[in-house]
Scaffold this motif. Structure first.
Motif, PDB file in Angstrom:
ATOM      1  N   VAL A   1      46.135 113.649 100.997  1.00  0.00           N
ATOM      2  CA  VAL A   1      46.096 112.857  99.774  1.00  0.00           C
ATOM      3  C   VAL A   1      44.662 112.489  99.397  1.00  0.00           C
TER       4      VAL A   1
ATOM      5  N   GLU B   1      44.352 105.252  97.037  1.00  0.00           N
ATOM      6  CA  GLU B   1      44.514 104.579  95.749  1.00  0.00           C
ATOM      7  C   GLU B   1      43.246 103.846  95.319  1.00  0.00           C
TER       8      GLU B   1
ATOM      9  N   THR C   1      47.517 111.248 105.526  1.00  0.00           N
ATOM     10  CA  THR C   1      47.098 110.643 104.262  1.00  0.00           C
ATOM     11  C   THR C   1      45.668 111.029 103.928  1.00  0.00           C
TER      12      THR C   1
ATOM     13  N   GLU D   1      50.315 109.280 110.419  1.00  0.00           N
ATOM     14  CA  GLU D   1      50.419 109.026 108.984  1.00  0.00           C
ATOM     15  C   GLU D   1      49.034 108.819 108.360  1.00  0.00           C
ATOM     16  N   ARG D   2      48.180 108.124 109.061  1.00  0.00           N
ATOM     17  CA  ARG D   2      46.811 107.903 108.578  1.00  0.00           C
ATOM     18  C   ARG D   2      46.081 109.244 108.438  1.00  0.00           C
TER      19      ARG D   2
ATOM     20  N   ALA E   1      41.621 106.345 104.011  1.00  0.00           N
ATOM     21  CA  ALA E   1      42.980 105.969 104.425  1.00  0.00           C
ATOM     22  C   ALA E   1      43.691 105.190 103.311  1.00  0.00           C
ATOM     23  N   ARG E   2      42.944 104.833 102.272  1.00  0.00           N
ATOM     24  CA  ARG E   2      43.510 104.122 101.113  1.00  0.00           C
ATOM     25  C   ARG E   2      43.145 104.891  99.844  1.00  0.00           C
TER      26      ARG E   2
END
Length: 102
Positions: free
Chosen positions: A82, A38, A78, A74-75, A35-36
């Protein structure tokens, strides 16, 4: 081909330790927070050559139109759009010649 070690990347929970143990060998456990996205490249920075890369089960959410949760949607997007791409992109230069490339 000999696998020098396996890396089990999984979210932190009691079952992740069990999974690492069941895989056996010189398994190393890493935690990725999909979920992150980056944070993924840094989390995989210490991983050497990659013979096989598998992205398997993720947490499932049920999000109906009647009870639509934008944050949950959204989670999920993502993670699937992504983070999956970043999980392949980050170690792509370390994929072994027998591994398929994106």
């Amino acid at each position: 081909m000999v696998v020098a070690h396996r890396v089990n990347t999984i979210r932190p929970c009691a079952s992740s330790w069990r999974c690492s143990h069941e895989i056996g060998g010189a398994t190393r456990r890493l935690t990725l927070d999909l979920a992150r996205p980056e944070t993924i490249a840094d989390a995989l920075a210490g991983v050497g050559e990659v013979d096989h890369l598998v992205i398997s089960a993720i947490e499932q959410s049920v999000n109906s139109l009647d009870d639509f949760d934008i944050a949950d949607a959204e989670r999920t997007v993502t993670i699937k759009l992504v983070a999956y791409a970043e999980t392949v992109r980050a170690p792509r230069e370390r994929l072994t010649p027998d591994q398929s490339r994106c």
